[in-house]
Design a protein around this motif. Structure first.
Motif, PDB file in Angstrom:
ATOM      1  N   TYR A  40       9.532  -2.473   0.982  1.00 46.31           N
ATOM      2  CA  TYR A  40      10.337  -1.510   0.241  1.00 46.31           C
ATOM      3  C   TYR A  40      11.512  -1.014   1.098  1.00 46.31           C
ATOM      4  O   TYR A  40      11.415  -0.886   2.315  1.00 46.31           O
ATOM      5  N   HIS A  41      12.618  -0.712   0.424  1.00 45.85           N
ATOM      6  CA  HIS A  41      13.747  -0.065   1.093  1.00 45.85           C
ATOM      7  C   HIS A  41      13.345   1.359   1.481  1.00 45.85           C
ATOM      8  O   HIS A  41      12.805   2.101   0.652  1.00 45.85           O
ATOM      9  N   TRP A  86       8.146   3.049  -4.526  1.00 47.53           N
ATOM     10  CA  TRP A  86       8.699   3.950  -3.499  1.00 47.53           C
ATOM     11  C   TRP A  86       7.592   4.704  -2.755  1.00 47.53           C
ATOM     12  O   TRP A  86       7.852   5.580  -1.950  1.00 47.53           O
ATOM     13  N   TRP A  91      17.248   3.389  -5.925  1.00 52.58           N
ATOM     14  CA  TRP A  91      17.240   1.971  -5.551  1.00 52.58           C
ATOM     15  C   TRP A  91      16.021   1.204  -6.075  1.00 52.58           C
ATOM     16  O   TRP A  91      15.928  -0.003  -5.894  1.00 52.58           O
ATOM     17  N   ASP A 135      14.763   4.978   2.852  1.00 55.67           N
ATOM     18  CA  ASP A 135      15.962   5.766   3.092  1.00 55.67           C
ATOM     19  C   ASP A 135      16.170   5.918   4.603  1.00 55.67           C
ATOM     20  O   ASP A 135      15.240   6.281   5.319  1.00 55.67           O
ATOM     21  N   ASP A 161       7.103   0.337   7.159  1.00 52.82           N
ATOM     22  CA  ASP A 161       7.020   0.243   5.694  1.00 52.82           C
ATOM     23  C   ASP A 161       5.661  -0.249   5.195  1.00 52.82           C
ATOM     24  O   ASP A 161       5.523  -0.582   4.011  1.00 52.82           O
ATOM     25  N   THR A 190       9.181   6.452   0.767  1.00 48.17           N
ATOM     26  CA  THR A 190      10.443   5.831   1.157  1.00 48.17           C
ATOM     27  C   THR A 190      11.625   6.780   0.977  1.00 48.17           C
ATOM     28  O   THR A 190      12.743   6.452   1.366  1.00 48.17           O
ATOM     29  N   SER A 191      11.398   7.946   0.379  1.00 49.59           N
ATOM     30  CA  SER A 191      12.489   8.836  -0.006  1.00 49.59           C
ATOM     31  C   SER A 191      12.077  10.287   0.178  1.00 49.59           C
ATOM     32  O   SER A 191      10.892  10.630   0.107  1.00 49.59           O
TER      33      SER A 191
END
Length: 473
Positions: free
Chosen positions: A273-274, A410, A398, A276, A268, A385-386
């Motif tokens: 960050y989150h 993101w 999110w 996916d 990351d 992230t997506s």
């Protein structure tokens, strides 16, 4: 050659066929004009296209060949230019309704060099208002759809450019990259997007000559094609005092297998960050290809911190302060994105102390990266992230509610806009429902050849160019 063979040929292959006379520029122009007319209504990748001009330009290229004139390195190869980049005599609206009627007075350097190299200009591709976020939609031109998933974002701000390449509407597309705007849509559309080192490609993207986060870059289906375009547009120009000498024969250099490399993989980039889970899984598997190629790969992240704050307060908000006096933004609500208006007006609240602190953080990030990279040749990460999400969303579901979070929260691209290093996004695979995922490869400043060569080695180990979105012509 049939129309499909022409539309999906690599730019390098198409150039050789054109130079040899195995196909004419008019034949090529007709194929791409037909595809644009058939598919662009579904995609909205192009916002300016003139069939008669494209065919006339192609006929002139054929005439030059017939006269035995010297042929440029892009002789007859089609390309597009992002609508935020000036092309003389064409609209220069920045995708903004308030700027309708503005026309470009001269070519930006990249546009001039592509035409001088013998390329066949197809048209202008879509971008969001003033290129302010990682999607492509505007009150003026509307949204660009992802060729792999209709009604999903193509990314941005070079979304039209990436969608055009992914859908076979141009083998070469020019994009601009201020926070990831070449690599974001490359990741979401399953193509190659390269942001070079600072100074490699001259830029006049902003009237401010102090902007060091802004870059031109190629969007293509293969790394060889990115290197071909890179060769054409690099080199110094008096319009950009930061521009550097061109690298010699980069297109040949990228074909050399890199020496045994030391590679860091960061899940990351230290953003927190989150990610996916499908994206994380696809990119981690892609990183393993470098071990198979003989590289040493370890999981590691530069010891930097507060990257988002450094980008927002040190680069993004100050950069859009340049638009503050261009219009009465509050009066254009309903005709300009509210988020863009908030971004432009945020500069009124940003203090010199805020900017100074963010600028220090940016310098610290550079120092942390340089120290970190003494042990590594390349840094791998997800590009985003997506995968692509519905056009009804401004960002992944999110991401937090603030404009800052919605724009930056993101992306794993913007650290390499705060820094002068090269970074490329290459297709890494697909989610279970067929949406592309990108792998980002970054290197030290001026190691563009190493980054491109490593991306090509990965492309050879994990070929992707045979994949095409299912779109009916």
């Amino acid at each position: 050659m049939n129309a499909d063979d022409i539309a999906w040929a690599q730019a390098t292959e198409l150039r050789d066929l054109l130079v040899a006379g195995d196909v004419s520029a008019v034949e090529v122009a007709t194929v791409f004009a037909d595809r644009i007319e058939a598919l662009n209504p579904q995609l909205n990748a192009y916002v300016y296209f003139d069939r008669s001009t494209v065919l006339a330009d192609a006929a002139e290229l054929d005439a030059r060949r017939g006269r035995g004139e010297d042929l440029g390195p892009l002789h007859g190869v089609p390309y597009s230019i992002k609508c935020l980049t000036d092309v003389a005599g064409l609209p220069a609206t920045l995708s903004l309704k308030p700027f309708v009627g503005r026309m470009a007075e001269r070519d930006e350097v990249v546009a001039h060099r592509m035409r001088e190299a013998g390329g066949l200009f197809l048209g202008l591709t879509n971008a969001p208002e003033a290129g302010y976020y990682g999607g492509t939609n505007s009150h003026l031109y509307g949204p660009t759809h992802n060729p792999w998933a209709h009604d999903h974002t193509a990314g941005g701000s070079s979304g039209g450019a990436a969608a055009a390449v992914a859908a076979g509407l141009s083998p070469l597309s020019q994009g601009t990259d201020g926070g990831g705007s070449v690599r974001i849509p490359a990741s979401l559309c399953g193509v190659v997007g390269f942001k070079p080192s600072l100074g490699r490609i001259p830029q006049r993207i902003t009237l401010s000559r102090s902007a060091t986060n802004l870059f031109h870059g190629p969007l293509t289906r293969t790394v060889d094609d990115a290197a071909l375009m890179y060769d054409v547009v690099t080199g110094p120009d008096s319009s950009d005092f930061l521009s550097l000498p061109a690298e010699p024969a980069i297109a040949s250099a990228v074909r050399q297998t890199p020496e045994r490399l030391r590679i860091a993989y960061s899940p990351d980039l230290g953003t927190g960050y989150h990610i996916d889970p499908e994206v994380a899984s696809v990119v981690r598997a892609a990183a393993e290809a470098f071990s198979e190629l003989g590289a040493s790969v370890v999981e590691a992240t530069p010891p930097w911190h507060d990257l988002e704050k450094a980008m927002w307060e040190g680069v993004w908000v100050p950069g859009y302060a340049g638009l503050r006096d261009a219009a009465d933004w509050r009066s254009f609500r309903g005709e300009v994105d509210d988020n863009l208006i908030e971004l432009v007006l945020a500069s009124e609240k940003l203090t010199e102390v805020d900017f100074g602190r963010a600028d220090v953080l940016r310098g610290m990030a550079y120092d942390a990266f340089e120290t970190f990279m003494q042990d590594f040749d390349l840094l791998l990460s997800p590009t985003l992230t997506s995968a692509a999400f519905p056009l009804s969303q401004f960002a992944p579901s999110w991401v937090g509610p603030s404009v800052r979070e919605q724009i930056l929260g993101w992306l794993l691209t913007y650290p390499f806009n705060m820094l002068p290093m090269p970074a490329i996004s290459v297709p890494a695979g697909f989610t279970s429902d067929g949406r592309p995922v990108g792998l980002q490869i970054a290197g030290r400043h001026l190691t563009d050849a190493t980054v491109l060569a490593s991306a090509r080695a990965f492309e050879t180990a994990r070929p992707w160019q045979q994949n095409r979105p299912q779109m009916a012509v």
